[in-house]
Scaffold this active site. Sequence first.
Site, PDB file in Angstrom:
ATOM      1  CG  HIS A  61      -1.801  -1.185   1.286  1.00 39.14           C
ATOM      2  ND1 HIS A  61      -2.305  -1.702   2.447  1.00 39.14           N
ATOM      3  CD2 HIS A  61      -2.292  -1.993   0.310  1.00 39.14           C
ATOM      4  CE1 HIS A  61      -3.055  -2.763   2.200  1.00 39.14           C
ATOM      5  NE2 HIS A  61      -3.064  -2.959   0.894  1.00 39.14           N
ATOM      6  CE  LYS A  70       2.274   3.622   5.128  1.00 36.46           C
ATOM      7  NZ  LYS A  70       1.857   2.721   4.053  1.00 36.46           N
ATOM      8  CE1 TYR A 130       0.617  -0.484  10.564  1.00 35.65           C
ATOM      9  CE2 TYR A 130       0.824   1.483   9.229  1.00 35.65           C
ATOM     10  CZ  TYR A 130       0.157   0.319   9.547  1.00 35.65           C
ATOM     11  OH  TYR A 130      -0.976  -0.036   8.862  1.00 35.65           O
ATOM     12  CG  ASP A 169      -4.084  -5.833  -0.002  1.00 31.79           C
ATOM     13  OD1 ASP A 169      -3.676  -6.153   1.127  1.00 31.79           O
ATOM     14  OD2 ASP A 169      -4.422  -4.674  -0.304  1.00 31.79           O
TER      15      ASP A 169
HETATM   16  C1  LIG Z   1      -4.757   2.141   6.824  1.00 33.22           C
HETATM   17  C2  LIG Z   1      -5.998   2.577   7.532  1.00 33.22           C
HETATM   18  C3  LIG Z   1      -7.169   1.853   7.440  1.00 33.22           C
HETATM   19  N1  LIG Z   1      -8.293   2.286   8.097  1.00 33.22           N
HETATM   20  C4  LIG Z   1      -9.508   1.452   7.981  1.00 33.22           C
HETATM   21  C5  LIG Z   1     -10.017   1.287   6.558  1.00 33.22           C
HETATM   22  C6  LIG Z   1     -10.575  -0.103   6.548  1.00 33.22           C
HETATM   23  O1  LIG Z   1     -11.954  -0.094   6.877  1.00 33.22           O
HETATM   24  C7  LIG Z   1      -9.815  -0.848   7.642  1.00 33.22           C
HETATM   25  C8  LIG Z   1      -8.795  -1.802   7.085  1.00 33.22           C
HETATM   26  O2  LIG Z   1      -8.034  -1.078   6.135  1.00 33.22           O
HETATM   27  P1  LIG Z   1      -7.027  -1.834   5.224  1.00 33.22           P
HETATM   28  O3  LIG Z   1      -7.632  -3.124   4.745  1.00 33.22           O
HETATM   29  O4  LIG Z   1      -6.502  -0.852   4.183  1.00 33.22           O
HETATM   30  O5  LIG Z   1      -5.855  -2.190   6.269  1.00 33.22           O
HETATM   31  P2  LIG Z   1      -4.428  -2.754   5.891  1.00 33.22           P
HETATM   32  O6  LIG Z   1      -4.524  -3.779   4.803  1.00 33.22           O
HETATM   33  O7  LIG Z   1      -3.790  -3.135   7.157  1.00 33.22           O
HETATM   34  O8  LIG Z   1      -3.690  -1.483   5.284  1.00 33.22           O
HETATM   35  C9  LIG Z   1      -2.471  -1.037   5.816  1.00 33.22           C
HETATM   36  O9  LIG Z   1      -1.517  -2.004   5.458  1.00 33.22           O
HETATM   37  C10 LIG Z   1      -0.302  -1.596   4.948  1.00 33.22           C
HETATM   38  C11 LIG Z   1       0.726  -2.610   5.404  1.00 33.22           C
HETATM   39  C12 LIG Z   1       0.111  -0.208   5.197  1.00 33.22           C
HETATM   40  O10 LIG Z   1       1.292   0.114   5.212  1.00 33.22           O
HETATM   41  C13 LIG Z   1      -0.913   0.826   5.364  1.00 33.22           C
HETATM   42  O11 LIG Z   1      -0.739   1.487   6.613  1.00 33.22           O
HETATM   43  C14 LIG Z   1      -2.288   0.348   5.285  1.00 33.22           C
HETATM   44  O12 LIG Z   1      -2.663   0.401   3.927  1.00 33.22           O
HETATM   45  O13 LIG Z   1      -9.167   0.157   8.423  1.00 33.22           O
HETATM   46  C15 LIG Z   1      -8.325   3.423   8.856  1.00 33.22           C
HETATM   47  O14 LIG Z   1      -9.365   3.796   9.447  1.00 33.22           O
HETATM   48  N2  LIG Z   1      -7.164   4.166   8.953  1.00 33.22           N
HETATM   49  C16 LIG Z   1      -6.012   3.788   8.320  1.00 33.22           C
HETATM   50  O15 LIG Z   1      -4.979   4.499   8.453  1.00 33.22           O
END
Ligand SMILES: Cc1cn([C@H]2C[C@H](O)[C@@H](COP(=O)(O)OP(=O)(O)O[C@H]3O[C@H](C)C(=O)[C@H](O)[C@H]3O)O2)c(=O)[nH]c1=O
Length: 182
Positions: A61, A70, A130, A169
């Site tokens: 991401h 980060k 992070y 993803d």
């Molecule tokens: C990233 C983020 C997500 N969210 C909410 C949005 C979604 O409803 C839920 C899960 O989000 P997501 O599937 O994008 O989460 P990850 O797959 O862990 O995403 C992260 O994973 C990779 C490793 C990264 O480096 C980023 O910080 C970020 O993209 O959390 C938020 O409310 N705030 C946030 O800062």
Amino acid sequence: MKFTPCRIADVILIEPRLFGDQRGFFMETYQQKVFAEHGITAQFVQDNHSGSRRGTLRGLHYQIRQAQGKLVRVVTGEIFDVAVDLRRSSPTFGQWVGEILSAENKRQLWIPPGFAHGFYVISEWAEVVYKASDFYAPHWDRTLLWNDPTVGIAWPLREGVELLISEKDRAGLRLEQAETYP
Ligand SMILES: Cc1cn([C@H]2C[C@H](O)[C@@H](COP(=O)(O)OP(=O)(O)O[C@H]3O[C@H](C)C(=O)[C@H](O)[C@H]3O)O2)c(=O)[nH]c1=O
């Protein structure tokens, strides 16, 4: 604290100074002045915390606008943490670095703005915390495909371990289609 540039020098591995005694341990995980002395001058505005089962792969991401630096560490378990250089002007554009971060080694990875970030969970469970240098901006959130052969990340996938990847993803773009930085 020990700061070691990775093979992509802007990505920095940080090893903490650990103070142990009969009670356990203490370590500083972030200290603005020391980090600035090693080139990490980001002003962090958000802390994140995620928990994932073995075999989870989150990423890769990045935010194409409001790009986030980060500072990543693991408080439970073990992950393979990856950064991909998406800066077109960089001699290492499209190249990746990966490090094992764990609650045991207490290492951190500094990933500056301009990189995509992702990780694979090696342990039964892993909790990743992070700091981010800009706010979450979902409309600018982009995903680079985790297994794009032109990037060629050597994920330490385990035989017989189910790969857990979100639909978002799985729909990641290959490098040649992805939006990148100047
Ligand atoms: C990233 C983020 C997500 N969210 C909410 C949005 C979604 O409803 C839920 C899960 O989000 P997501 O599937 O994008 O989460 P990850 O797959 O862990 O995403 C992260 O994973 C990779 C490793 C990264 O480096 C980023 O910080 C970020 O993209 O959390 C938020 O409310 N705030 C946030 O800062």
